[in-house]
Design an enzyme around this catalytic site. Structure first.
Site: not given
Length: 385
Positions: A28, A30, A262, A283-284, A324, A356
């Site tokens: 793939c 991407y 998450c 984290c992956d 934020c 955002c």
């Protein structure tokens, strides 16, 4: 799809294992993780039995009644049925009495057959199948090394899951080939009877390259418009009938005050991502040397989650950019994903999440309807969509 929960150091710890590391039978264009170009080597890089045994024993020791495992890749089915038979055997061997064991698995679907489906049903695996839409959309990006589309193989695999009543959901990557085709995607899901769908925006980066800035092939405006169109379908005049994870989560925030995804939680979850060789990361999106926490072959769970790098990672989410801090939608987003925020070299501050504007758009668009629906659900006591 989430994996949980051993308790280590007083924390509920989630675990996702990269079962065969980068090995995959698709190429793939991407993919942010696999680098084999759809041609895995003659020897699949599956998890060594000694690492598997040690980790499952320790994880089960800390399970406290519930232990779940998430298996991803590359393509995890390349590990073979015998590997997963070993997994469930070790889980049963080391589980304390009355422990609830669950497994989830994310697959491209091309290798699913009757034997796999029978196994997955027998042991109650929840299966995520990657499918980007109808044939012409899916095959444009999800191809094998020879450039052949995978749609027919995926749909054949799904048919095996259905035949044996395996629980599964669909994961769709939102990219430039489908971001302007929300209606077409939704009609496809409905036509095919796909009742549980997860949508994730396409990001272009390599997880293995230390802190490489991400690039994005869809704009925040495009993704926001896409989400608004999908919301109208999901909302269904106040009676949602399709589970779309983004909106299930958004509604959950209105009802319960906290999301499950998450990306939109107030803190990143207590998670470890394990490579095939046992290397651990937080984290992956952060599978590189800067973020390595240790190796489960030689380190305990307590040592891994006590690593200073883990503390650094866990602190990122709360370092909100100034916009934020005063945003009216802060309680829904909490700054988004740290991976989508451009950081200073010392990780002391960042820009806003790339998406955002997408989130602001959908939050404003759906706010009235979600308030009404959440109020109705609370009054009725029916807190499931």
């Amino acid at each position: 799809m989430n994996g949980a929960c051993a308790v280590a150091g007083g924390r509920n710890l989630s675990v996702m294992w990269k079962t065969v590391s980068e090995d995959c039978n698709l190429a793939c264009d991407y993919c942010y993780y696999s680098t084999c170009g759809g041609i895995p080597g003659p020897k699949i890089n599956r998890i060594d039995s000694s690492i598997l045994d040690k980790f499952i024993q320790e994880f089960m020791k800390n399970s406290h009644g519930s232990a779940a495992f998430a298996w991803q890749g590359g393509e995890p089915l390349l590990a073979g049925l015998d590997f997963f038979r070993e997994v469930v055997s070790l889980q049963a061997k080391y589980a304390p009495p009355r422990t609830i064991i669950s497994n989830s698995l994310q697959t491209n679907g091309t290798m699913l057959n009757e034997k796999w489906a029978i196994f997955l049903k027998t042991y109650g695996f929840l299966v995520g199948v990657s499918l980007d839409g109808p044939r012409e959309i899916h095959d444009a990006r999800r191809r094998d090394a020879a450039g052949q589309g995978s749609y027919d193989r995926v749909m054949k695999g799904i048919a095996h899951l259905r035949q044996h009543k395996v629980d599964f959901n669909i994961l769709t990557v939102v990219h430039k080939g489908n971001v302007n085709k929300a209606a077409e995607l939704l009609a496809f899901y409905e036509r095919e009877g796909f009742s549980h769908v997860q949508l994730i925006p396409c990001m272009d980066f390599s997880a293995q390259e230390a802190d490489q800035p991400g690039s994005y092939e869809i704009t925040a405006e495009e993704y926001g418009s896409f989400l608004c169109e999908v919301f109208d379908h999901w909302y269904n005049d106040g009676t949602p009938k399709t589970s779309i994870r983004f909106f299930d989560n958004l509604l959950g925030t209105y009802v319960f005050g906290e999301a499950e995804l998450c990306v939109h939680r107030s803190t990143c979850p207590d998670t470890i991502i394990l490579e095939q060789n046992g290397d651990a990361y937080p984290c992956d999106f952060y599978i590189n040397s800067n973020w390595k926490l240790g190796n489960v072959r030689t380190h305990s769970l307590e040592e891994i989650i006590s690593h200073p790098v883990y503390h650094t990672f866990k602190s990122l989410k709360s370092k909100l950019p100034d916009p934020c801090r005063t945003c009216e939608w802060k309680s829904l987003c909490h700054g988004g994903c740290p991976r989508n925020r451009a950081w200073t070299s010392d990780l002391s501050s960042s820009e806003v999440d790339y998406f955002c504007a997408s989130y602001k758009k959908i939050y404003a668009y759906a706010d009235k309807e979600l308030k009404s629906l959440s109020l109705r659900l609370r009054r009725s006591g029916n807190l499931k969509t």
